[in-house]
Design a protein around this motif. Sequence first.
Motif, short mmCIF file in Angstrom:
data_model
loop_
_atom_site.label_atom_id
_atom_site.label_comp_id
_atom_site.label_asym_id
_atom_site.label_seq_id
_atom_site.Cartn_x
_atom_site.Cartn_y
_atom_site.Cartn_z
N TYR A 92 -43.25 -24.77 6.30
CA TYR A 92 -43.86 -26.84 7.42
C TYR A 92 -43.67 -27.64 5.96
CZ TYR A 92 -48.41 -28.36 9.03
OH TYR A 92 -48.85 -29.31 9.59
N ILE A 93 -43.76 -27.39 4.98
CA ILE A 93 -43.11 -28.83 3.99
C ILE A 93 -42.05 -28.91 4.20
CG2 ILE A 93 -43.32 -29.31 1.71
CD1 ILE A 93 -46.35 -27.94 1.02
N GLN A 94 -40.89 -27.90 3.95
CA GLN A 94 -39.57 -28.26 4.41
C GLN A 94 -39.44 -29.06 5.40
OE1 GLN A 94 -37.07 -28.30 2.63
NE2 GLN A 94 -39.26 -27.57 0.83
N ILE A 95 -39.91 -28.48 6.58
CA ILE A 95 -40.28 -29.25 7.95
C ILE A 95 -40.43 -30.94 7.51
CG2 ILE A 95 -41.19 -28.98 10.50
CD1 ILE A 95 -40.38 -26.06 10.18
N ALA A 96 -41.61 -30.74 7.23
CA ALA A 96 -41.94 -32.55 7.33
C ALA A 96 -41.37 -33.41 6.70
CB ALA A 96 -43.39 -32.01 7.01
N LEU A 97 -40.59 -32.16 5.20
CA LEU A 97 -39.87 -33.78 4.90
C LEU A 97 -39.16 -33.74 5.17
CD1 LEU A 97 -40.31 -31.99 0.87
CD2 LEU A 97 -41.28 -34.02 1.43
N LYS A 98 -37.72 -32.86 5.89
CA LYS A 98 -37.18 -33.20 6.29
C LYS A 98 -37.12 -34.71 7.56
CE LYS A 98 -33.00 -32.04 7.71
NZ LYS A 98 -31.59 -32.75 6.71
N ALA A 99 -38.19 -34.08 8.12
CA ALA A 99 -38.78 -35.32 9.72
C ALA A 99 -38.40 -36.56 8.93
CB ALA A 99 -39.93 -34.49 10.16
N LYS A 100 -38.97 -36.70 7.67
CA LYS A 100 -39.77 -37.74 6.64
C LYS A 100 -37.68 -38.79 5.94
CE LYS A 100 -41.10 -39.97 3.12
NZ LYS A 100 -41.80 -39.98 1.42
N GLU A 101 -37.23 -38.02 5.91
CA GLU A 101 -36.08 -38.13 6.08
C GLU A 101 -34.76 -38.33 6.90
OE1 GLU A 101 -32.96 -35.08 3.56
OE2 GLU A 101 -34.50 -34.97 2.67
N ASN A 102 -35.34 -38.22 8.06
CA ASN A 102 -34.46 -38.60 9.17
C ASN A 102 -35.26 -39.76 9.59
OD1 ASN A 102 -32.61 -36.54 9.45
ND2 ASN A 102 -34.27 -34.98 10.38
N LYS A 103 -36.15 -39.89 8.97
CA LYS A 103 -37.55 -41.36 9.42
C LYS A 103 -38.26 -41.41 10.60
CE LYS A 103 -34.23 -44.45 7.04
NZ LYS A 103 -33.98 -44.21 5.53
N THR A 104 -38.33 -39.99 11.18
CA THR A 104 -39.55 -40.11 12.62
C THR A 104 -41.07 -39.52 12.11
OG1 THR A 104 -38.47 -36.99 12.24
CG2 THR A 104 -36.99 -39.37 13.72
N GLU A 105 -41.32 -38.54 11.23
CA GLU A 105 -42.85 -38.46 10.72
C GLU A 105 -42.83 -38.83 8.90
OE1 GLU A 105 -42.75 -34.47 11.50
OE2 GLU A 105 -42.10 -34.37 13.02
N ILE A 106 -44.26 -39.23 8.78
CA ILE A 106 -44.88 -39.16 7.33
C ILE A 106 -46.16 -38.73 7.20
CG2 ILE A 106 -45.95 -40.99 6.29
CD1 ILE A 106 -44.51 -43.15 7.94
N THR A 107 -45.64 -37.68 6.43
CA THR A 107 -46.47 -36.39 6.55
C THR A 107 -47.45 -36.26 5.37
OG1 THR A 107 -45.56 -35.30 7.81
CG2 THR A 107 -46.78 -33.70 5.94
N PHE A 108 -48.71 -36.83 5.38
CA PHE A 108 -49.63 -36.67 4.17
C PHE A 108 -50.10 -35.04 3.84
CE2 PHE A 108 -49.74 -40.78 6.66
CZ PHE A 108 -49.10 -41.61 5.85
N ILE A 109 -51.01 -35.33 2.44
CA ILE A 109 -51.89 -34.52 2.27
C ILE A 109 -52.83 -34.80 1.97
CG2 ILE A 109 -51.28 -34.72 -0.20
CD1 ILE A 109 -51.54 -31.28 -0.52
N VAL A 110 -53.75 -34.42 2.28
CA VAL A 110 -55.39 -34.25 2.42
C VAL A 110 -56.57 -34.87 1.17
CG1 VAL A 110 -57.45 -35.35 3.31
CG2 VAL A 110 -55.67 -35.04 4.92
N TYR A 111 -56.59 -35.37 0.10
CA TYR A 111 -57.14 -35.25 -0.86
C TYR A 111 -58.97 -36.10 -1.03
CZ TYR A 111 -59.17 -35.10 -5.58
OH TYR A 111 -59.61 -34.87 -6.64
N ASP A 112 -59.79 -34.56 -0.95
CA ASP A 112 -60.97 -34.78 -0.74
C ASP A 112 -62.21 -35.26 -1.80
OD1 ASP A 112 -63.94 -35.14 1.07
OD2 ASP A 112 -64.24 -32.65 -0.63
N ARG A 113 -62.41 -37.14 -2.34
CA ARG A 113 -62.87 -37.45 -3.17
C ARG A 113 -64.49 -36.72 -3.48
NH1 ARG A 113 -60.23 -42.86 -3.26
NH2 ARG A 113 -58.80 -42.22 -4.91
N LYS A 114 -65.12 -36.15 -2.77
CA LYS A 114 -66.45 -35.71 -2.80
C LYS A 114 -66.29 -34.31 -3.55
CE LYS A 114 -68.70 -34.72 0.86
NZ LYS A 114 -69.52 -34.54 2.45
N SER A 115 -65.50 -33.27 -3.45
CA SER A 115 -65.24 -32.12 -4.04
C SER A 115 -64.44 -32.41 -5.09
CB SER A 115 -64.50 -31.03 -2.72
OG SER A 115 -63.75 -31.37 -2.47
N GLY A 116 -63.47 -32.53 -4.63
CA GLY A 116 -62.38 -32.74 -5.68
C GLY A 116 -61.09 -31.82 -4.80
N LYS A 117 -61.10 -31.30 -4.23
CA LYS A 117 -60.44 -30.37 -4.10
C LYS A 117 -58.99 -30.80 -2.50
CE LYS A 117 -62.85 -26.85 -4.90
NZ LYS A 117 -63.64 -25.47 -3.86
#
Length: 200
Positions: free
Chosen positions: A58-83
């Motif tokens: 999943y992560i490799q597909i996302a990184l390849k799409a970023k290289e191809n300038k078609t997608e920007i994938t984020f990881i979401v960090y919850d500050r309330k729980s610190g997770k």
Amino acid sequence: MPTTHNFPQNIILEDDFVLLRPLQESDVENLLEISINEPETWEYSLVRANGKENLENYIQIALKAKENKTEITFIVYDRKSGKYAGSTRFYDIQLPFKTLQLGYTWYGKDFRGTGLNKHCKFLLLQFAFETLGMERVEFRADNNNQRSISAMKSIGCKIEGVLRNHMPTLGSELRRDSIILSILRNEWFDEVKDHLKAKL
């Protein structure tokens, strides 16, 4: 207006509740617990991240799409729980047409219904309309995925219609109907921004 030559890189979006940063290869460790223990998270997904191997893919597909300038994938960090809570992305980015899609959004069960999604969507929509200058942000979902459809309607998306028999579903001969929703630039500034901000 950005062109493909200055495609946005290394975007960090944050408020007091949530931080979104670009997904990296090393984030396998940050998302592995949800990946292994909550396979139902991807019930309606076309690309699944259940189990370590699928998450790495999943992560490799996302990184390849970023290289191809078609997608920007984020990881979401919850500050309330610190997770780390999950992931979301801009995809099918069409800078010349000022359109993109917002989706591939998933959160672990502990983060659903906490308000986290509204904070993420506010930051993402604000960036799309106010920094990238988008005219339209589109959302799609399996037409059976009521939880996702309700979440999109609650942030101000308007239903446009259903693409019948649109996509294959994983692990089945059946095909899914995809519901299309969107927010337009004028809707963001006229009502959606204030409406969503009031819910944060």
